[in-house]
Motif scaffolding. Structure first.
Motif, PDB file in Angstrom:
ATOM      1  N   PHE A 137       0.846  -1.185   0.000  1.00 17.54           N
ATOM      2  CA  PHE A 137       0.000   0.000   0.000  1.00 17.54           C
ATOM      3  C   PHE A 137       0.888   1.243   0.000  1.00 17.54           C
ATOM      4  O   PHE A 137       1.847   1.329   0.766  1.00 17.54           O
ATOM      5  N   ILE A 168     -10.855  -3.909  -1.346  1.00 17.43           N
ATOM      6  CA  ILE A 168     -10.952  -3.373   0.020  1.00 17.43           C
ATOM      7  C   ILE A 168     -12.363  -2.881   0.308  1.00 17.43           C
ATOM      8  O   ILE A 168     -13.019  -2.276  -0.545  1.00 17.43           O
ATOM      9  N   TYR A 175     -10.782  -1.729   7.913  1.00 18.88           N
ATOM     10  CA  TYR A 175     -10.585  -2.102   6.520  1.00 18.88           C
ATOM     11  C   TYR A 175     -10.603  -3.622   6.410  1.00 18.88           C
ATOM     12  O   TYR A 175      -9.910  -4.323   7.162  1.00 18.88           O
ATOM     13  N   VAL A 177      -9.838  -6.658   3.658  1.00 16.76           N
ATOM     14  CA  VAL A 177      -9.134  -6.920   2.406  1.00 16.76           C
ATOM     15  C   VAL A 177      -9.417  -8.345   1.969  1.00 16.76           C
ATOM     16  O   VAL A 177      -9.144  -9.303   2.712  1.00 16.76           O
ATOM     17  N   LEU A 194      -4.214   0.748   6.814  1.00 19.19           N
ATOM     18  CA  LEU A 194      -3.566   0.153   5.642  1.00 19.19           C
ATOM     19  C   LEU A 194      -2.085   0.526   5.574  1.00 19.19           C
ATOM     20  O   LEU A 194      -1.285  -0.220   5.008  1.00 19.19           O
TER      21      LEU A 194
END
Length: 319
Positions: A137, A168, A175, A177, A194
């Motif tokens: 990220f 996401i 978050y 994923v 992230l």
């Protein structure tokens, strides 16, 4: 060299309540007359993601160009382009050309850190561990550069698992994923930040599936009419056959449940006919809102951003 039959990027006008009830009225292939390719070999365009809409009704998008070099080695580079809704490319530049391969440049609008991108890193920078590469990220800014080592300082790896095609969702200040491991398992992780290292937990319901028609993401997860949808590739017979839509019915730190909503959702459409019922494997949207993980489709006419090809030169995975 981008041939007509190769993978390209298309804009499809859809009306009027996608994905519940809709039809494709017009399809435009991106005008590549102004596209400067990075190779004298055949080049394919994959995985377009919108970064943001600009005030002049143009869109800044990221996508990958894929080609085989003179040694028949696969190369993937990241491009940033400014396009119109009519399919013209106003500008294009290579912004990331690493010694390791990258893919699936999904964009995220984070409330604390601004624009982020996640890159699936399909060739390891972790040579000592032998991993295929963790999803990285990055903060996205004008300084996002193309030198081999500069991004090393800006990359974060919240999940220390080799994963493909990370999508996401942001829910309840967490978050989530969803991404596919090297064994074909769709796995689910969650965490708060992230831009952190090895901080996400694997969900108790993970892995979700290893069915080749549903275990690979095919674009951004999106909301419509109060429902949450996850596009997935149909890969049972061949990589990138088409896109299926899955409805996410439950999502929390303890629960995950999804169901099949529509298989091959553009079958028999005008888009499919243009490709001679060929291949498509990525879905994005040209709409007027920030491209955060909670994108909500408006009612009425919208534009889809797709990739597709009449022929398929690639195999699963990397590509």
């Amino acid at each position: 060299i981008v041939l007509d039959d190769n993978w390209g990027i298309y804009i499809a006008d859809v009306c009027c309540n996608f994905p519940e009830d809709y039809s494709v009225s017009e399809v435009i292939k991106l005008n590549l007359e102004t596209f400067v390719s990075n190779s004298n070999q055949e080049t394919d365009l994959f995985d377009p993601f919108v970064l943001k809409k600009l005030n002049n009704s143009s869109y800044k998008i990221l996508f990958e160009t894929v080609f085989f070099d003179n040694n028949n080695e696969l190369n993937v580079v990241l491009n940033e382009s400014l396009i119109t809704g009519e399919g013209d490319i106003l500008s294009n530049k290579i912004i990331y050309d690493p010694i390791h391969k990258i893919s699936y440049p999904i964009t995220i609008k984070d409330n604390k850190n601004g624009y982020l991108i996640a890159l699936e890193e399909t060739q390891s920078r972790f040579k000592n561990t032998g991993e295929k590469g963790y999803p990285g990220f990055y903060k996205y800014s004008n300084g996002f550069c193309s030198e081999e080592n500069c991004s090393e300082k800006n990359a974060f790896y919240p999940i220390h698992v080799a994963l493909f095609d990370p999508s996401i969702i942001f829910k309840d200040n967490l978050y989530y994923v969803l991404a596919t491991d090297i064994f074909g398992n769709l796995r689910l992780f969650y965490g708060e930040n992230l831009l952190s290292d090895n901080s996400f937990r694997e969900h108790p319901k993970s892995p979700i599936t290893n069915n080749p028609n549903y275990n690979r993401n095919a674009g951004r997860i999106f909301h419509s009419s109060g429902n949450l949808y996850r596009p997935s590739m149909q890969n049972e017979k061949r990589y990138g056959q088409s896109i299926n839509l899955n409805k996410i019915n439950k999502l929390s730190t303890t629960e995950y449940e999804e169901s099949i909503y529509k298989n091959d959702f553009l079958r028999d459409s005008k888009f499919s006919k243009i490709l001679n019922n060929g291949y498509y494997h990525h879905l994005e949207f040209l709409i007027d809102q920030d491209f955060d993980p909670n994108i909500r489709l408006p009612k009425g006419k919208i534009k889809l951003l797709l990739d597709g090809a009449k022929i398929n030169r690639y195999r699963l995975h990397g590509k």
